[in-house]
Write an enzyme that holds these catalytic residues in place. Structure first.
Site, PDB file in Angstrom:
ATOM      1  N   ARG A  18     -79.468  -8.354 -68.001  1.00 41.68           N
ATOM      2  CA  ARG A  18     -80.353  -8.746 -66.923  1.00 41.68           C
ATOM      3  C   ARG A  18     -80.113  -7.964 -65.632  1.00 41.68           C
ATOM      4  NH1 ARG A  18     -79.982 -13.322 -64.026  1.00 41.68           N
ATOM      5  NH2 ARG A  18     -81.968 -14.339 -63.632  1.00 41.68           N
TER       6      ARG A  18
ATOM      7  N   CYS B  29     -63.524 -14.559 -27.076  1.00 39.60           N
ATOM      8  CA  CYS B  29     -63.002 -15.063 -28.349  1.00 39.60           C
ATOM      9  C   CYS B  29     -61.919 -16.109 -28.103  1.00 39.60           C
ATOM     10  CB  CYS B  29     -62.427 -13.892 -29.150  1.00 39.60           C
ATOM     11  SG  CYS B  29     -61.419 -14.408 -30.540  1.00 39.60           S
TER      12      CYS B  29
ATOM     13  N   CYS C 138     -58.309 -14.560 -29.426  1.00 40.35           N
ATOM     14  CA  CYS C 138     -57.653 -13.370 -28.866  1.00 40.35           C
ATOM     15  C   CYS C 138     -56.475 -13.770 -27.970  1.00 40.35           C
ATOM     16  CB  CYS C 138     -58.664 -12.536 -28.074  1.00 40.35           C
ATOM     17  SG  CYS C 138     -59.593 -11.350 -29.078  1.00 40.35           S
TER      18      CYS C 138
ATOM     19  N   VAL D 120     -61.092 -23.841 -26.879  1.00 39.63           N
ATOM     20  CA  VAL D 120     -62.090 -24.870 -26.544  1.00 39.63           C
ATOM     21  C   VAL D 120     -61.456 -26.044 -25.794  1.00 39.63           C
ATOM     22  CG1 VAL D 120     -63.732 -26.502 -27.549  1.00 39.63           C
ATOM     23  CG2 VAL D 120     -63.538 -24.211 -28.508  1.00 39.63           C
TER      24      VAL D 120
ATOM     25  N   ASN E 267     -54.711 -26.644 -35.524  1.00 39.85           N
ATOM     26  CA  ASN E 267     -56.168 -26.633 -35.369  1.00 39.85           C
ATOM     27  C   ASN E 267     -56.592 -27.707 -34.365  1.00 39.85           C
ATOM     28  OD1 ASN E 267     -59.055 -26.815 -35.862  1.00 39.85           O
ATOM     29  ND2 ASN E 267     -58.662 -25.781 -37.813  1.00 39.85           N
ATOM     30  N   ASP E 268     -57.405 -27.318 -33.396  1.00 40.57           N
ATOM     31  CA  ASP E 268     -57.852 -28.261 -32.369  1.00 40.57           C
ATOM     32  C   ASP E 268     -58.872 -29.267 -32.918  1.00 40.57           C
ATOM     33  OD1 ASP E 268     -56.288 -27.055 -30.283  1.00 40.57           O
ATOM     34  OD2 ASP E 268     -57.752 -25.423 -30.223  1.00 40.57           O
TER      35      ASP E 268
ATOM     36  N   HIS F 194     -58.779  -8.074 -32.432  1.00 42.13           N
ATOM     37  CA  HIS F 194     -59.988  -8.822 -32.780  1.00 42.13           C
ATOM     38  C   HIS F 194     -60.809  -8.137 -33.880  1.00 42.13           C
ATOM     39  CE1 HIS F 194     -63.182 -11.717 -31.653  1.00 42.13           C
ATOM     40  NE2 HIS F 194     -64.023 -10.733 -31.915  1.00 42.13           N
TER      41      HIS F 194
ATOM     42  N   ASN G 118     -61.367 -17.727 -44.793  1.00 47.81           N
ATOM     43  CA  ASN G 118     -62.818 -17.681 -44.912  1.00 47.81           C
ATOM     44  C   ASN G 118     -63.232 -16.492 -44.089  1.00 47.81           C
ATOM     45  OD1 ASN G 118     -64.482 -19.316 -46.284  1.00 47.81           O
ATOM     46  ND2 ASN G 118     -64.971 -20.632 -44.556  1.00 47.81           N
TER      47      ASN G 118
ATOM     48  N   CYS H  34     -67.941 -18.279 -41.642  1.00 48.94           N
ATOM     49  CA  CYS H  34     -66.801 -18.180 -40.734  1.00 48.94           C
ATOM     50  C   CYS H  34     -67.326 -18.095 -39.306  1.00 48.94           C
ATOM     51  CB  CYS H  34     -65.974 -16.953 -41.072  1.00 48.94           C
ATOM     52  SG  CYS H  34     -64.564 -16.762 -39.993  1.00 48.94           S
ATOM     53  N   SER H  35     -66.746 -18.911 -38.417  1.00 51.48           N
ATOM     54  CA  SER H  35     -67.304 -19.048 -37.072  1.00 51.48           C
ATOM     55  C   SER H  35     -66.834 -17.963 -36.117  1.00 51.48           C
ATOM     56  CB  SER H  35     -66.962 -20.424 -36.513  1.00 51.48           C
ATOM     57  OG  SER H  35     -65.557 -20.577 -36.430  1.00 51.48           O
TER      58      SER H  35
ATOM     59  N   HIS I 297     -62.579 -12.871 -35.318  1.00 52.58           N
ATOM     60  CA  HIS I 297     -61.148 -12.562 -35.140  1.00 52.58           C
ATOM     61  C   HIS I 297     -60.408 -12.898 -36.441  1.00 52.58           C
ATOM     62  CE1 HIS I 297     -57.785 -11.871 -32.210  1.00 52.58           C
ATOM     63  NE2 HIS I 297     -57.169 -12.179 -33.337  1.00 52.58           N
TER      64      HIS I 297
ATOM     65  N   HIS J  56     -58.403 -14.313 -39.096  1.00 53.04           N
ATOM     66  CA  HIS J  56     -57.553 -15.501 -39.125  1.00 53.04           C
ATOM     67  C   HIS J  56     -57.740 -16.251 -40.434  1.00 53.04           C
ATOM     68  CE1 HIS J  56     -61.478 -17.145 -38.033  1.00 53.04           C
ATOM     69  NE2 HIS J  56     -61.049 -18.321 -38.484  1.00 53.04           N
TER      70      HIS J  56
ATOM     71  N   GLN K 136     -56.559 -20.232 -42.435  1.00 58.59           N
ATOM     72  CA  GLN K 136     -56.222 -21.622 -42.120  1.00 58.59           C
ATOM     73  C   GLN K 136     -55.229 -22.168 -43.132  1.00 58.59           C
ATOM     74  OE1 GLN K 136     -59.274 -24.298 -40.802  1.00 58.59           O
ATOM     75  NE2 GLN K 136     -60.826 -22.695 -40.851  1.00 58.59           N
TER      76      GLN K 136
ATOM     77  N   GLU L 113     -76.898 -22.450 -61.818  1.00 58.17           N
ATOM     78  CA  GLU L 113     -75.473 -22.630 -61.474  1.00 58.17           C
ATOM     79  C   GLU L 113     -75.185 -24.042 -60.956  1.00 58.17           C
ATOM     80  OE1 GLU L 113     -77.029 -19.768 -60.573  1.00 58.17           O
ATOM     81  OE2 GLU L 113     -75.677 -18.109 -61.043  1.00 58.17           O
TER      82      GLU L 113
ATOM     83  N   GLN M 162     -73.454 -18.390 -63.841  1.00 60.37           N
ATOM     84  CA  GLN M 162     -74.096 -17.333 -64.617  1.00 60.37           C
ATOM     85  C   GLN M 162     -73.895 -16.023 -63.886  1.00 60.37           C
ATOM     86  OE1 GLN M 162     -77.069 -15.507 -63.719  1.00 60.37           O
ATOM     87  NE2 GLN M 162     -77.205 -14.428 -65.662  1.00 60.37           N
TER      88      GLN M 162
HETATM   89  P1  H2U Z   1     -63.373 -20.693 -39.116  1.00 62.09           P
HETATM   90  O1  H2U Z   1     -63.942 -19.596 -38.278  1.00 62.09           O
HETATM   91  O2  H2U Z   1     -62.911 -20.215 -40.466  1.00 62.09           O
HETATM   92  O3  H2U Z   1     -64.254 -21.881 -39.167  1.00 62.09           O
HETATM   93  O4  H2U Z   1     -62.030 -21.159 -38.427  1.00 62.09           O
HETATM   94  C1  H2U Z   1     -61.856 -21.329 -37.076  1.00 62.09           C
HETATM   95  C2  H2U Z   1     -60.988 -22.554 -36.899  1.00 62.09           C
HETATM   96  O5  H2U Z   1     -60.458 -22.542 -35.605  1.00 62.09           O
HETATM   97  C3  H2U Z   1     -61.802 -23.833 -37.060  1.00 62.09           C
HETATM   98  O6  H2U Z   1     -61.201 -24.651 -38.034  1.00 62.09           O
HETATM   99  C4  H2U Z   1     -60.502 -23.820 -35.058  1.00 62.09           C
HETATM  100  C5  H2U Z   1     -61.713 -24.474 -35.676  1.00 62.09           C
HETATM  101  O7  H2U Z   1     -61.533 -25.868 -35.763  1.00 62.09           O
HETATM  102  N1  H2U Z   1     -60.569 -23.709 -33.603  1.00 62.09           N
HETATM  103  C6  H2U Z   1     -59.558 -24.238 -32.832  1.00 62.09           C
HETATM  104  O8  H2U Z   1     -58.631 -24.831 -33.351  1.00 62.09           O
HETATM  105  N2  H2U Z   1     -59.624 -24.100 -31.465  1.00 62.09           N
HETATM  106  C7  H2U Z   1     -60.634 -23.496 -30.802  1.00 62.09           C
HETATM  107  O9  H2U Z   1     -60.607 -23.378 -29.596  1.00 62.09           O
HETATM  108  C8  H2U Z   1     -61.799 -23.001 -31.558  1.00 62.09           C
HETATM  109  C9  H2U Z   1     -61.729 -23.068 -33.031  1.00 62.09           C
HETATM  110 ZN    ZN Z   2     -60.450 -12.268 -30.803  1.00 68.66          ZN
END
Ligand code: H2U
Ligand code: ZN
Length: 338
Positions: free
Chosen positions: A23, A46, A49, A55, A71-72, A108, A146, A153-154, A157, A159, A161, A310, A316
């Protein structure tokens, strides 16, 4: 002559994949995504960085190597309580855990394949020490990355987890059962046997050295899925010695360089480590390994969708795992941006 349609069994996940090599030539009129623009070495906006504010208002140190922080927005909390319900249709249980973010480098713009061997080794050292530390308190330490907007992925940079939990999550629970059953029935460690067989056949090998293999598994469901396998028995990351860790840095670096070179793009994927549940006394059936699950199929913008058949029947694929491994072997082991 192309092979006809057939199914292949995944003994680690107890799943089948439908392989339809004939296919592969079908026309494509679906979505074509734009390749992502390359970011800068330092991005003042970022949140990962060095020196920047996250945040929460907390400031990152002016870090030079890897940087680890809680992680925040953790998915798991150190304490949890509530009603438990262990029977019937609406079961629930309390969970306890911790989530860490690991920045691979202050740069970055540089993902794993563009870091030096020494820098990749620092990432591996951080994985090992966190697996060791969190493994004292939790049943599972899930290390993962990710990568790329295509994987949701957000932040570009580089990284990964680490999520530690007091329960063994589904994927690991199933692998535990499958490896234990194989060990009991065949008197052999499933993945150690696989590494030996794949090293001998070479057909699906992408990277190999004295201690490690990266292969496209016989039963891969993603087009360029790979499995990183130790060639010696080991159940957990922290058990690796210095030589094994250094050879692992070479393996991961070469594999991710080949990925980037395949479509000359920053190759997206989700990757992560699976090891025996922490604190289990009997682990002879277990073999540590890493999965790489990239979504790309035919170019930097044409991805495989796991939809339709799938979602409702089974995975597949058109491109055979053997052909995928051949394509990854055929590209240079020097990064295209160098
Ligand atoms: P992803 O880009 O893979 O989603 O991971 C970014 C992680 O970073 C995400 O789990 C964390 C988010 O909760 N994060 C912080 O802990 N502090 C921040 O200021 C922004 C993002
Ligand atoms: Zn960065």
């Amino acid at each position: 002559m192309t092979e006809g349609p057939h199914r292949r069994y995944n003994p680690l996940a107890d799943k089948w994949v439908l392989v339809s090599p004939h296919r592969i030539m079908r026309p494509w009129q679906g979505e074509e995504q734009e390749p992502e623009p390359r970011p800068l070495a330092y991005d003042p906006d970022c949140y990962l960085c060095p020196g920047n504010t996250r945040v929460t208002g907390e400031k990152n140190p002016a870090y030079a190597g890897v940087h680890l922080f809680p992680n925040d927005f953790p998915a798991l909390l150190k304490e949890s309580d509530g009603t438990q319900n262990t029977a019937g249709l609406f079961q629930r249980e309390n969970v306890r855990g911790e989530c860490q973010v690991l920045c691979f480098s202050p740069d970055h713009d540089k993902s794993l394949p563009e870091l030096s061997l020494g820098e990749v080794a620092q990432v591996i050292a951080a994985w090992c020490s966190e697996a060791e530390r969190l493994g004292q308190d939790y049943s599972n330490v899930q290390i993962f990355e990710n990568k790329g907007p295509m994987m949701g992925c957000s932040n570009p940079h580089p990284h990964g987890q680490i999520w530690a939990s007091d329960h063994v999550p589904d994927e690991v629970r199933i692998e535990d059962r499958m490896q234990a059953t194989h060990y009991l029935n065949k008197k052999q460690n499933l993945l150690l046997g696989l590494a030996a067989a794949e090293a001998e056949a070479c057909e699906r090998v992408v990277v190999q050295n004295e201690d490690w293999l990266a292969i496209v598994p016989y039963w891969a469901s993603w087009p360029f899925e790979t499995l990183v396998l130790p060639r010696f028995p080991v159940a957990h990351l922290p058990e690796l010695d210095e030589k094994q860790k250094s050879n692992l840095a070479g393996t991961i670096r070469e594999l991710t360089i080949r990925y980037d070179n395949l479509f000359r793009c920053s190759f997206p994927y989700s990757m992560g480590w699976h090891g025996a549940p922490c604190g289990d006394s009997e682990t002879s059936h277990w073999q540590l390994h890493a999965h790489f699950y990239p979504p790309l199929l035919r170019s930097a913008s044409v991805r495989k969708f796991m939809v339709g058949y799938e979602m409702l029947a089974e995975a597949q694929r058109d491109l055979t795992p053997e052909r995928a491994a051949e394509m990854l072997r055929a590209v240079s082991d020097v990064h295209y941006r160098d």
